[in-house]
Design a protein around this motif. Structure first.
Motif, PDB file in Angstrom:
ATOM      1  N   PHE A   1       0.996  -0.953  -0.401  1.00  0.00           N
ATOM      2  CA  PHE A   1      -0.309   0.162  -0.026  1.00  0.00           C
ATOM      3  C   PHE A   1       0.808   1.219  -0.027  1.00  0.00           C
ATOM      4  O   PHE A   1       0.375   2.303  -0.627  1.00  0.00           O
ATOM      5  CB  PHE A   1      -0.939  -0.527   1.615  1.00  0.00           C
ATOM      6  CG  PHE A   1      -2.102   1.544   1.689  1.00  0.00           C
ATOM      7  CD1 PHE A   1      -2.946   1.406  -0.060  1.00  0.00           C
ATOM      8  CD2 PHE A   1      -0.845   2.030   2.018  1.00  0.00           C
ATOM      9  CE1 PHE A   1      -3.473   2.352   0.506  1.00  0.00           C
ATOM     10  CE2 PHE A   1      -2.437   3.648   2.384  1.00  0.00           C
ATOM     11  CZ  PHE A   1      -3.124   3.725   1.295  1.00  0.00           C
ATOM     12  N   ASP A   2       2.175   1.227   0.310  1.00  0.00           N
ATOM     13  CA  ASP A   2       2.502   1.965   1.049  1.00  0.00           C
ATOM     14  C   ASP A   2       3.550   2.827  -0.915  1.00  0.00           C
ATOM     15  O   ASP A   2       3.834   3.552  -0.812  1.00  0.00           O
ATOM     16  CB  ASP A   2       4.151   2.377   2.286  1.00  0.00           C
ATOM     17  CG  ASP A   2       3.298   2.664   3.392  1.00  0.00           C
ATOM     18  OD1 ASP A   2       2.649   3.216   3.247  1.00  0.00           O
ATOM     19  OD2 ASP A   2       3.400   1.632   4.364  1.00  0.00           O
ATOM     20  N   MET A   3       3.295   2.140  -1.163  1.00  0.00           N
ATOM     21  CA  MET A   3       4.351   1.557  -2.997  1.00  0.00           C
ATOM     22  C   MET A   3       3.663   2.412  -3.217  1.00  0.00           C
ATOM     23  O   MET A   3       4.038   2.803  -4.703  1.00  0.00           O
ATOM     24  CB  MET A   3       4.915   0.208  -2.817  1.00  0.00           C
ATOM     25  CG  MET A   3       6.515  -0.435  -2.388  1.00  0.00           C
ATOM     26  SD  MET A   3       7.447   0.921  -2.041  1.00  0.00           S
ATOM     27  CE  MET A   3       8.102   1.200  -3.536  1.00  0.00           C
ATOM     28  N   LYS A   4       2.247   1.801  -3.418  1.00  0.00           N
ATOM     29  CA  LYS A   4       1.404   2.500  -4.145  1.00  0.00           C
ATOM     30  C   LYS A   4       1.462   3.714  -3.625  1.00  0.00           C
ATOM     31  O   LYS A   4       1.148   4.396  -4.991  1.00  0.00           O
ATOM     32  CB  LYS A   4       0.143   1.256  -4.302  1.00  0.00           C
ATOM     33  CG  LYS A   4      -1.584   1.957  -4.952  1.00  0.00           C
ATOM     34  CD  LYS A   4      -2.429   1.544  -4.652  1.00  0.00           C
ATOM     35  CE  LYS A   4      -3.591   2.020  -5.961  1.00  0.00           C
ATOM     36  NZ  LYS A   4      -5.086   1.329  -5.175  1.00  0.00           N
ATOM     37  N   LEU A   5       0.676   4.013  -2.752  1.00  0.00           N
ATOM     38  CA  LEU A   5       0.925   6.036  -2.515  1.00  0.00           C
ATOM     39  C   LEU A   5       2.181   6.630  -3.248  1.00  0.00           C
ATOM     40  O   LEU A   5       1.852   7.986  -4.085  1.00  0.00           O
ATOM     41  CB  LEU A   5       0.727   5.995  -1.113  1.00  0.00           C
ATOM     42  CG  LEU A   5      -0.058   5.251  -0.300  1.00  0.00           C
ATOM     43  CD1 LEU A   5      -0.448   5.548   1.040  1.00  0.00           C
ATOM     44  CD2 LEU A   5      -1.867   6.049  -1.097  1.00  0.00           C
ATOM     45  N   LEU A   6       3.528   5.940  -2.767  1.00  0.00           N
ATOM     46  CA  LEU A   6       4.416   6.591  -3.395  1.00  0.00           C
ATOM     47  C   LEU A   6       4.740   6.747  -5.142  1.00  0.00           C
ATOM     48  O   LEU A   6       4.832   8.162  -5.831  1.00  0.00           O
ATOM     49  CB  LEU A   6       5.990   5.829  -3.197  1.00  0.00           C
ATOM     50  CG  LEU A   6       7.206   6.460  -3.664  1.00  0.00           C
ATOM     51  CD1 LEU A   6       7.516   7.457  -3.189  1.00  0.00           C
ATOM     52  CD2 LEU A   6       8.475   5.413  -2.853  1.00  0.00           C
ATOM     53  N   TYR A   7       4.252   5.407  -5.846  1.00  0.00           N
ATOM     54  CA  TYR A   7       4.459   5.795  -7.175  1.00  0.00           C
ATOM     55  C   TYR A   7       2.978   7.093  -7.442  1.00  0.00           C
ATOM     56  O   TYR A   7       3.336   7.941  -8.538  1.00  0.00           O
ATOM     57  CB  TYR A   7       3.646   4.179  -8.022  1.00  0.00           C
ATOM     58  CG  TYR A   7       4.788   3.448  -7.560  1.00  0.00           C
ATOM     59  CD1 TYR A   7       6.146   3.447  -8.205  1.00  0.00           C
ATOM     60  CD2 TYR A   7       4.749   1.912  -7.202  1.00  0.00           C
ATOM     61  CE1 TYR A   7       7.402   3.362  -8.101  1.00  0.00           C
ATOM     62  CE2 TYR A   7       6.038   1.901  -7.282  1.00  0.00           C
ATOM     63  CZ  TYR A   7       6.934   1.778  -7.470  1.00  0.00           C
ATOM     64  OH  TYR A   7       7.821   1.163  -7.255  1.00  0.00           O
ATOM     65  N   GLU A   8       1.795   6.952  -6.981  1.00  0.00           N
ATOM     66  CA  GLU A   8       1.071   8.013  -7.446  1.00  0.00           C
ATOM     67  C   GLU A   8       1.334   9.267  -6.802  1.00  0.00           C
ATOM     68  O   GLU A   8       1.161  10.102  -7.543  1.00  0.00           O
ATOM     69  CB  GLU A   8      -0.399   7.443  -6.733  1.00  0.00           C
ATOM     70  CG  GLU A   8      -1.319   6.763  -6.907  1.00  0.00           C
ATOM     71  CD  GLU A   8      -2.643   6.225  -5.479  1.00  0.00           C
ATOM     72  OE1 GLU A   8      -2.650   6.478  -4.836  1.00  0.00           O
ATOM     73  OE2 GLU A   8      -2.767   5.765  -5.786  1.00  0.00           O
ATOM     74  N   HIS A   9       2.357   9.567  -5.422  1.00  0.00           N
ATOM     75  CA  HIS A   9       2.058  10.646  -5.658  1.00  0.00           C
ATOM     76  C   HIS A   9       3.934  10.903  -6.614  1.00  0.00           C
ATOM     77  O   HIS A   9       3.250  12.244  -6.992  1.00  0.00           O
ATOM     78  CB  HIS A   9       3.381  10.464  -4.515  1.00  0.00           C
ATOM     79  CG  HIS A   9       3.525  11.741  -3.430  1.00  0.00           C
ATOM     80  ND1 HIS A   9       3.486  12.166  -1.907  1.00  0.00           N
ATOM     81  CD2 HIS A   9       3.230  13.196  -4.006  1.00  0.00           C
ATOM     82  CE1 HIS A   9       3.592  13.047  -2.145  1.00  0.00           C
ATOM     83  NE2 HIS A   9       3.594  14.078  -2.593  1.00  0.00           N
ATOM     84  N   LEU A  10       4.515  10.229  -6.867  1.00  0.00           N
ATOM     85  CA  LEU A  10       4.937  11.050  -8.017  1.00  0.00           C
ATOM     86  C   LEU A  10       4.924  10.845  -9.565  1.00  0.00           C
ATOM     87  O   LEU A  10       4.545  11.902 -10.137  1.00  0.00           O
ATOM     88  CB  LEU A  10       6.542   9.600  -8.797  1.00  0.00           C
ATOM     89  CG  LEU A  10       7.362   9.132  -7.051  1.00  0.00           C
ATOM     90  CD1 LEU A  10       8.030   7.346  -7.857  1.00  0.00           C
ATOM     91  CD2 LEU A  10       8.530  10.736  -7.442  1.00  0.00           C
ATOM     92  N   LYS A  11       3.390  10.164  -9.902  1.00  0.00           N
ATOM     93  CA  LYS A  11       2.788  10.507 -11.126  1.00  0.00           C
ATOM     94  C   LYS A  11       1.618  12.147 -10.295  1.00  0.00           C
ATOM     95  O   LYS A  11       1.954  12.910 -11.637  1.00  0.00           O
ATOM     96  CB  LYS A  11       1.864   9.472 -11.295  1.00  0.00           C
ATOM     97  CG  LYS A  11       0.523  10.060 -12.703  1.00  0.00           C
ATOM     98  CD  LYS A  11      -0.179   8.726 -12.423  1.00  0.00           C
ATOM     99  CE  LYS A  11      -1.360   8.503 -13.857  1.00  0.00           C
ATOM    100  NZ  LYS A  11      -2.077   7.774 -14.107  1.00  0.00           N
ATOM    101  N   GLU A  12       1.220  12.495  -9.359  1.00  0.00           N
ATOM    102  CA  GLU A  12       0.499  13.593  -9.249  1.00  0.00           C
ATOM    103  C   GLU A  12       2.291  14.679  -9.515  1.00  0.00           C
ATOM    104  O   GLU A  12       1.650  16.019  -9.527  1.00  0.00           O
ATOM    105  CB  GLU A  12       0.662  13.213  -7.814  1.00  0.00           C
ATOM    106  CG  GLU A  12      -0.310  14.891  -7.640  1.00  0.00           C
ATOM    107  CD  GLU A  12      -1.592  15.054  -6.308  1.00  0.00           C
ATOM    108  OE1 GLU A  12       0.434  15.195  -5.249  1.00  0.00           O
ATOM    109  OE2 GLU A  12      -1.535  13.878  -5.683  1.00  0.00           O
ATOM    110  N   LEU A  13       3.242  14.508  -9.327  1.00  0.00           N
ATOM    111  CA  LEU A  13       3.849  15.801  -8.972  1.00  0.00           C
ATOM    112  C   LEU A  13       4.513  16.198 -10.019  1.00  0.00           C
ATOM    113  O   LEU A  13       4.046  17.340 -10.806  1.00  0.00           O
ATOM    114  CB  LEU A  13       5.510  15.272  -7.894  1.00  0.00           C
ATOM    115  CG  LEU A  13       6.317  16.414  -8.187  1.00  0.00           C
ATOM    116  CD1 LEU A  13       6.050  17.348  -7.523  1.00  0.00           C
ATOM    117  CD2 LEU A  13       8.079  15.239  -7.404  1.00  0.00           C
TER     118      LEU A  13
END
Length: 231
Positions: A172-184
């Protein structure tokens, strides 16, 4: 907690191969088998599994590729084909089974090792979902191996692996990281034609780094600061 490795067969076509994979898994002490939309498993699968029939009977059967990887910390895809071109990231970097063992030594968490369809392997989208790619070096004249033989080579290498104290980050934490990078990337108006390839590069970098939860939280903290400064 210890290192937990599960074998995932994506849409296997031949029940004899599935049974043979179950047998190989028991040979090397692995017991968690996941089958994504498999062929019908009847007498041939049971016969080929021999004394590993319990692995076959206890296999988890699911419908989609994403179901197989949504609860694991590290997704490892296997491929019979690699690329030496720096700008082709789908099948690179490709590690050998022994190199994968070295990467996982001393870790704990859940790892899925995925094997593609006997005829077509993985789709590009499926390969893009893998954190690491592994390849078994074989004779260039005929490098494509039977799926059960590939499983045997890889599990032989991993059978002596030792768990340790370093825990892999939660899925779940890795998924949030990738979503955060995509958002940035969207916020900085990163070139649209480069976005998918860049996100894939991030996934492969983090895959071989095998981040911990704390490392993930630190990276996300940096991303949040960048976003605040941008505003």
């Amino acid at each position: 907690m210890k290192l937990q490795i599960k074998i995932v067969l994506v849409e296997p076509l031949y029940q004899g191969n599935v049974g043979s994979v179950a047998r190989v898994m028991k040979n090397f002490g692995f017991y968690e088998l996941v089958l994504v939309n498999p062929c019908k498993l009847k007498g041939e699968a049971r016969a080929m599994s021999s004394h590993a029939r319990e692995i076959l009977e206890n296999a988890k059967i699911i419908n989609t590729f994403n179901e197989a990887i949504n609860d694991v910390s590290l997704v490892v895809g296997t491929t019979g084909m690699t690329s030496s071109k720096d700008d082709e990231h789908i099948r690179t970097p490709a590690y050998t089974p022994s190199e994968l063992k070295n990467k996982l030594e001393g870790k704990n968490g859940t790892v899925a090792i995925l094997f593609g369809r006997e005829d077509n392997g993985f789709t590009n989208d499926e390969l893009k979902s893998c954190d690491m790619i592994i390849h078994i070096p074989a004779n260039d004249e005929y490098s494509v191996m039977n799926i059960s033989h590939s499983v045997a080579v890889i599990l032989y290498e991993l059978s002596s692996i030792q768990s340790g104290e370093k825990s892999l980050a939660e899925p779940f934490d890795m998924k949030l990281l990738y979503e955060h990078l995509k958002e940035l990337l969207e916020q900085i108006e990163y070139p649209a034609h480069k976005k998918d390839k860049t996100l894939l590069m991030f996934r492969r970098v983090f895959g071989r780094a095998q981040l911990t939860n704390r490392e993930v939280q630190t990276l996300r903290g940096v991303l949040r600061i960048i976003q605040r400064r941008m505003k």
